[in-house]
Design a protein around this motif. Structure first.
Motif, PDB file in Angstrom:
ATOM      1  N   GLY A 165      73.072  60.559  30.007  1.00  0.00           N
ATOM      2  CA  GLY A 165      73.591  59.217  29.774  1.00  0.00           C
ATOM      3  C   GLY A 165      72.542  58.166  29.503  1.00  0.00           C
ATOM      4  O   GLY A 165      72.816  56.972  29.612  1.00  0.00           O
ATOM      5  N   GLN A 171      84.143  49.252  20.194  1.00  0.00           N
ATOM      6  CA  GLN A 171      83.087  49.845  21.010  1.00  0.00           C
ATOM      7  C   GLN A 171      81.842  48.973  20.923  1.00  0.00           C
ATOM      8  O   GLN A 171      81.693  48.159  20.003  1.00  0.00           O
ATOM      9  CB  GLN A 171      82.766  51.281  20.576  1.00  0.00           C
ATOM     10  N   THR A 227      81.201  49.006  33.168  1.00  0.00           N
ATOM     11  CA  THR A 227      80.887  50.406  33.435  1.00  0.00           C
ATOM     12  C   THR A 227      80.755  51.171  32.125  1.00  0.00           C
ATOM     13  O   THR A 227      81.632  51.082  31.242  1.00  0.00           O
ATOM     14  CB  THR A 227      81.986  51.054  34.301  1.00  0.00           C
ATOM     15  N   PHE A 228      79.659  51.895  31.992  1.00  0.00           N
ATOM     16  CA  PHE A 228      79.392  52.719  30.820  1.00  0.00           C
ATOM     17  C   PHE A 228      79.304  54.174  31.268  1.00  0.00           C
ATOM     18  O   PHE A 228      78.518  54.512  32.165  1.00  0.00           O
ATOM     19  CB  PHE A 228      78.077  52.310  30.156  1.00  0.00           C
ATOM     20  N   THR A 229      80.090  55.046  30.645  1.00  0.00           N
ATOM     21  CA  THR A 229      80.016  56.471  30.925  1.00  0.00           C
ATOM     22  C   THR A 229      79.021  57.114  29.966  1.00  0.00           C
ATOM     23  O   THR A 229      78.569  56.494  28.985  1.00  0.00           O
ATOM     24  CB  THR A 229      81.379  57.133  30.751  1.00  0.00           C
ATOM     25  N   ALA A 230      78.706  58.378  30.211  1.00  0.00           N
ATOM     26  CA  ALA A 230      77.829  59.105  29.295  1.00  0.00           C
ATOM     27  C   ALA A 230      78.456  59.198  27.908  1.00  0.00           C
ATOM     28  O   ALA A 230      77.755  59.142  26.885  1.00  0.00           O
ATOM     29  CB  ALA A 230      77.538  60.499  29.849  1.00  0.00           C
ATOM     30  N   ASN A 231      79.785  59.296  27.851  1.00  0.00           N
ATOM     31  CA  ASN A 231      80.472  59.324  26.555  1.00  0.00           C
ATOM     32  C   ASN A 231      80.361  57.982  25.841  1.00  0.00           C
ATOM     33  O   ASN A 231      80.254  57.926  24.609  1.00  0.00           O
ATOM     34  CB  ASN A 231      81.940  59.704  26.741  1.00  0.00           C
ATOM     35  N   ASP A 232      80.382  56.888  26.590  1.00  0.00           N
ATOM     36  CA  ASP A 232      80.194  55.562  25.991  1.00  0.00           C
ATOM     37  C   ASP A 232      78.802  55.440  25.378  1.00  0.00           C
ATOM     38  O   ASP A 232      78.638  54.891  24.280  1.00  0.00           O
ATOM     39  CB  ASP A 232      80.380  54.464  27.045  1.00  0.00           C
ATOM     40  N   LYS A 237      71.296  52.919  30.016  1.00  0.00           N
ATOM     41  CA  LYS A 237      71.793  54.158  30.617  1.00  0.00           C
ATOM     42  C   LYS A 237      73.198  53.948  31.166  1.00  0.00           C
ATOM     43  O   LYS A 237      73.647  52.809  31.379  1.00  0.00           O
ATOM     44  CB  LYS A 237      70.858  54.621  31.728  1.00  0.00           C
ATOM     45  N   ALA A 238      73.876  55.048  31.398  1.00  0.00           N
ATOM     46  CA  ALA A 238      75.230  55.001  31.937  1.00  0.00           C
ATOM     47  C   ALA A 238      75.224  54.447  33.357  1.00  0.00           C
ATOM     48  O   ALA A 238      74.226  54.557  34.081  1.00  0.00           O
ATOM     49  CB  ALA A 238      75.836  56.407  31.911  1.00  0.00           C
ATOM     50  N   GLY A 239      76.340  53.852  33.739  1.00  0.00           N
ATOM     51  CA  GLY A 239      76.470  53.280  35.081  1.00  0.00           C
ATOM     52  C   GLY A 239      77.219  51.965  35.021  1.00  0.00           C
ATOM     53  O   GLY A 239      77.666  51.534  33.951  1.00  0.00           O
ATOM     54  N   THR A 240      77.366  51.324  36.146  1.00  0.00           N
ATOM     55  CA  THR A 240      77.993  50.000  36.219  1.00  0.00           C
ATOM     56  C   THR A 240      76.895  48.949  36.291  1.00  0.00           C
ATOM     57  O   THR A 240      76.067  48.963  37.204  1.00  0.00           O
ATOM     58  CB  THR A 240      78.916  49.884  37.444  1.00  0.00           C
TER      59      THR A 240
END
Length: 250
Positions: free
Chosen positions: A180, A222, A134-139, A121-124
């Protein structure tokens, strides 16, 4: 499938959802799987035709989570059972005499294969080598959209193993949610491994990714899913992911 068949499938799915307390989509998948299996009607015959043996073996393989070859031996009469009945471990003795169709209980492997499973999931998050990433929802969406199993297929493994460890299944596809979350659908899951997951021996999950510039990364620049490790005593870096649903209602 005709409109009448669609209506009947919808009606049955709604009834199953109410009876078993599951979602409509789960009930629809359950009913569609049953509808896809060939009907078995023996009407008291004393011997099975090749087509009947094949249909019965497929039912037994699904119910017991065994190979088709082993299921075929069971339904062919190996052991103390006659040609018109056989034993499956989840359903006791099943007799075909006079029956129109047979219900079955899905194996643990097929249950795993039938649902979306959260793996990231998104987050650090802090990686195993101590890096905070850190991963964003777009990542997360980019990871899901960039997954190409025909080029590099991510295996299911126990823990984060060395290079010579076996795979116990494969990630068929990935999906990103608006929140995310990274979800996977799996395939070719080994029956014994699925039973260990169901029993709680490998209850949690940890996704491993190819770094942006790693050799072998199919999507340079990526992250790309490398494998999904199922964890036992070792705690995952990302807590809070829901357990796989092995409820008998599926």
């Amino acid at each position: 499938m005709s409109r009448e068949d669609d209506f009947e499938l919808d009606r049955r799915a709604r009834r199953v959802a109410g009876e078993k307390g599951i979602s409509y989509s789960q009930a629809l998948e359950y009913c569609a799987m049953q509808a896809a299996l060939p009907p078995i009607g023996f009407s008291g015959q004393t011997a099975m035709s090749d087509a009947q043996l094949d249909a019965a073996a497929r039912h037994c393989a699904l119910q017991d989570g065994v190979s088709y070859a082993e299921a075929l031996m069971r339904v062919a009469g190996a052991g103390p059972f006659g040609p018109a009945e056989f034993r499956c471990s989840l359903g006791g003795i099943v007799s075909f005499a006079g029956s129109d169709s047979m219900n079955y209980a899905a194996s643990s492997a097929s249950v795993m294969e039938s649902q979306w499973i959260e793996i990231f999931k998104a987050g650090t998050h802090v990686s195993s080598d101590g890096q905070a990433l850190t991963f964003t929802a777009n990542d997360i969406k980019a990871i899901a959209d960039g997954y190409r199993p025909e080029v590099r297929e991510a295996p299911l493994v126990e823990g984060h193993p060395p290079m010579n460890a076996p795979s116990y299944g494969w990630v068929a596809k990935l999906m990103a949610t608006p929140a995310g979350q990274l979800l996977m659908r799996v395939k070719q899951v080994e029956a014994a491994f699925a039973e260990r997951v169901k029993a709680g021996r490998f209850k949690k999950r940890s996704a491993a990714f190819y770094p942006l510039d790693a050799t072998g990364n199919p999507t340079p620049g990526q992250f790309y899913l490398r494998h999904v490790g199922f964890l036992g005593a070792h705690q995952p870096a990302l807590p809070g992911m829901g357990d796989i649903d092995f409820s008998p209602a599926r």
